[in-house]
Scaffold this motif. Structure first.
Motif, mmCIF file in Angstrom:
data_model
loop_
_atom_site.group_PDB
_atom_site.id
_atom_site.type_symbol
_atom_site.label_atom_id
_atom_site.label_comp_id
_atom_site.label_asym_id
_atom_site.label_seq_id
_atom_site.Cartn_x
_atom_site.Cartn_y
_atom_site.Cartn_z
ATOM 1 N N TYR A 1 -2.587 1.529 9.808
ATOM 2 C CA TYR A 1 -3.310 1.583 8.545
ATOM 3 C C TYR A 1 -3.860 0.195 8.215
ATOM 4 O O TYR A 1 -3.156 -0.800 8.373
ATOM 5 C CB TYR A 1 -2.380 1.990 7.392
ATOM 6 C CG TYR A 1 -1.800 3.361 7.490
ATOM 7 C CD1 TYR A 1 -2.608 4.482 7.623
ATOM 8 C CD2 TYR A 1 -0.427 3.551 7.428
ATOM 9 C CE1 TYR A 1 -2.055 5.762 7.698
ATOM 10 C CE2 TYR A 1 0.122 4.811 7.501
ATOM 11 C CZ TYR A 1 -0.692 5.908 7.634
ATOM 12 O OH TYR A 1 -0.139 7.152 7.704
ATOM 13 N N PRO A 2 -5.084 0.122 7.705
ATOM 14 C CA PRO A 2 -5.578 -1.172 7.235
ATOM 15 C C PRO A 2 -4.901 -1.550 5.910
ATOM 16 O O PRO A 2 -4.393 -0.679 5.190
ATOM 17 C CB PRO A 2 -7.074 -0.947 7.047
ATOM 18 C CG PRO A 2 -7.283 0.517 7.008
ATOM 19 C CD PRO A 2 -6.094 1.168 7.645
ATOM 20 N N LYS A 3 -4.899 -2.844 5.594
ATOM 21 C CA LYS A 3 -4.355 -3.305 4.314
ATOM 22 C C LYS A 3 -5.093 -2.615 3.174
ATOM 23 O O LYS A 3 -6.288 -2.334 3.274
ATOM 24 C CB LYS A 3 -4.517 -4.817 4.178
ATOM 25 C CG LYS A 3 -3.703 -5.612 5.154
ATOM 26 C CD LYS A 3 -3.977 -7.087 4.993
ATOM 27 C CE LYS A 3 -3.214 -7.871 6.046
ATOM 28 N NZ LYS A 3 -3.501 -9.305 5.958
ATOM 29 N N ASN A 4 -4.342 -2.359 2.089
ATOM 30 C CA ASN A 4 -4.899 -1.762 0.878
ATOM 31 C C ASN A 4 -5.543 -0.398 1.109
ATOM 32 O O ASN A 4 -6.511 -0.037 0.449
ATOM 33 C CB ASN A 4 -5.897 -2.721 0.212
ATOM 34 C CG ASN A 4 -5.228 -3.972 -0.285
ATOM 35 O OD1 ASN A 4 -4.217 -3.911 -0.980
ATOM 36 N ND2 ASN A 4 -5.763 -5.123 0.097
ATOM 37 N N SER A 5 -4.993 0.370 2.057
ATOM 38 C CA SER A 5 -5.486 1.719 2.314
ATOM 39 C C SER A 5 -5.233 2.613 1.104
ATOM 40 O O SER A 5 -4.224 2.455 0.411
ATOM 41 C CB SER A 5 -4.764 2.324 3.516
ATOM 42 O OG SER A 5 -4.996 1.580 4.668
ATOM 43 N N PRO A 6 -6.113 3.583 0.846
ATOM 44 C CA PRO A 6 -5.849 4.514 -0.249
ATOM 45 C C PRO A 6 -4.653 5.402 0.091
ATOM 46 O O PRO A 6 -4.322 5.597 1.259
ATOM 47 C CB PRO A 6 -7.134 5.336 -0.333
ATOM 48 C CG PRO A 6 -7.776 5.201 1.003
ATOM 49 C CD PRO A 6 -7.357 3.869 1.552
ATOM 50 N N THR A 7 -4.012 5.909 -0.942
ATOM 51 C CA THR A 7 -2.847 6.772 -0.741
ATOM 52 C C THR A 7 -2.971 8.021 -1.602
ATOM 53 O O THR A 7 -3.687 8.014 -2.611
ATOM 54 C CB THR A 7 -1.535 6.004 -1.046
ATOM 55 O OG1 THR A 7 -0.431 6.770 -0.595
ATOM 56 C CG2 THR A 7 -1.375 5.713 -2.531
ATOM 57 N N ALA A 8 -2.271 9.051 -1.196
ATOM 58 C CA ALA A 8 -2.285 10.309 -1.955
ATOM 59 C C ALA A 8 -1.560 10.114 -3.294
ATOM 60 O O ALA A 8 -0.629 9.304 -3.390
ATOM 61 C CB ALA A 8 -1.603 11.401 -1.138
ATOM 62 N N PRO A 9 -1.955 10.850 -4.317
ATOM 63 C CA PRO A 9 -1.379 10.675 -5.657
ATOM 64 C C PRO A 9 0.149 10.775 -5.700
ATOM 65 O O PRO A 9 0.798 10.022 -6.433
ATOM 66 C CB PRO A 9 -2.015 11.802 -6.481
ATOM 67 C CG PRO A 9 -3.287 12.118 -5.772
ATOM 68 C CD PRO A 9 -3.023 11.861 -4.315
ATOM 69 N N GLN A 10 0.742 11.681 -4.909
ATOM 70 C CA GLN A 10 2.200 11.840 -4.973
ATOM 71 C C GLN A 10 2.942 10.638 -4.394
ATOM 72 O O GLN A 10 4.143 10.507 -4.583
ATOM 73 C CB GLN A 10 2.662 13.150 -4.326
ATOM 74 C CG GLN A 10 2.367 13.288 -2.865
ATOM 75 C CD GLN A 10 1.060 14.007 -2.595
ATOM 76 O OE1 GLN A 10 0.050 13.774 -3.255
ATOM 77 N NE2 GLN A 10 1.053 14.891 -1.608
#
Length: 151
Positions: free
Chosen positions: A78-87
């Motif tokens: 994963y790249p730094k500061n990757s988006p994540t799922a809300p949960q």
């Protein structure tokens, strides 16, 4: 990619986690170390405590499988500061020791159950996964966040 089902490699993750302290700060991102541990626990909660999370509906599962699955279960980091799922977003503060102990327990349980227990196992978001896909998901998520906190 490390093998989370291998006792030595699972212990490596535990040793890295044990190097964290409540004062450890991240090299990037907004989470505290306690929030990061709680965030990492979500992946395992979806396997071992699925009642804690709302399962995605059929349309969401289709979208996740079609557009997100390969990024999550593939071998590319994963790249730094990757988006994540809300949960996976942890808003409140978390008890460092409690979250650390939970994560270590989940890693140990996964290793002890072994690769065979995960071959063809249904995932919360992606339907059935191969054991190697489970391994990649667990390993790269742990690596990403342990590197984020310098261990």
């Amino acid at each position: 990619m490390e093998d989370v089902f291998n006792a030595r490699e699972a212990q490596n993750y535990i040793d890295r986690i044990n190097r964290l302290t409540p004062e450890t700060s991240g090299k990037w991102g907004k989470m505290s170390v306690g929030q990061m541990l709680a965030h990492c626990n979500v992946t395992y909660e979806m396997v071992y405590e699925p009642q804690k999370h709302k399962a995605p509906g059929a349309i969401a599962k289709f979208i996740l499988k079609a557009f997100v699955k390969s990024k999550v279960v593939g071998e590319k980091s994963y790249p730094k500061n990757s988006p994540t799922a809300p949960q996976f977003i942890i808003h409140d503060s978390k008890d460092f020791e409690s979250e650390k102990n939970r994560l270590i327990g989940f890693i140990q349980k996964t290793q002890q159950l072994g690769r065979e227990a995960f071959e063809g196992k249904e995932s919360f978001s992606f339907r059935k996964l191969k054991a190697q896909e489970w391994n990649n998901m667990f390993a790269k998520h742990l690596n990403h966040h342990l590197e984020q906190f310098g261990v």
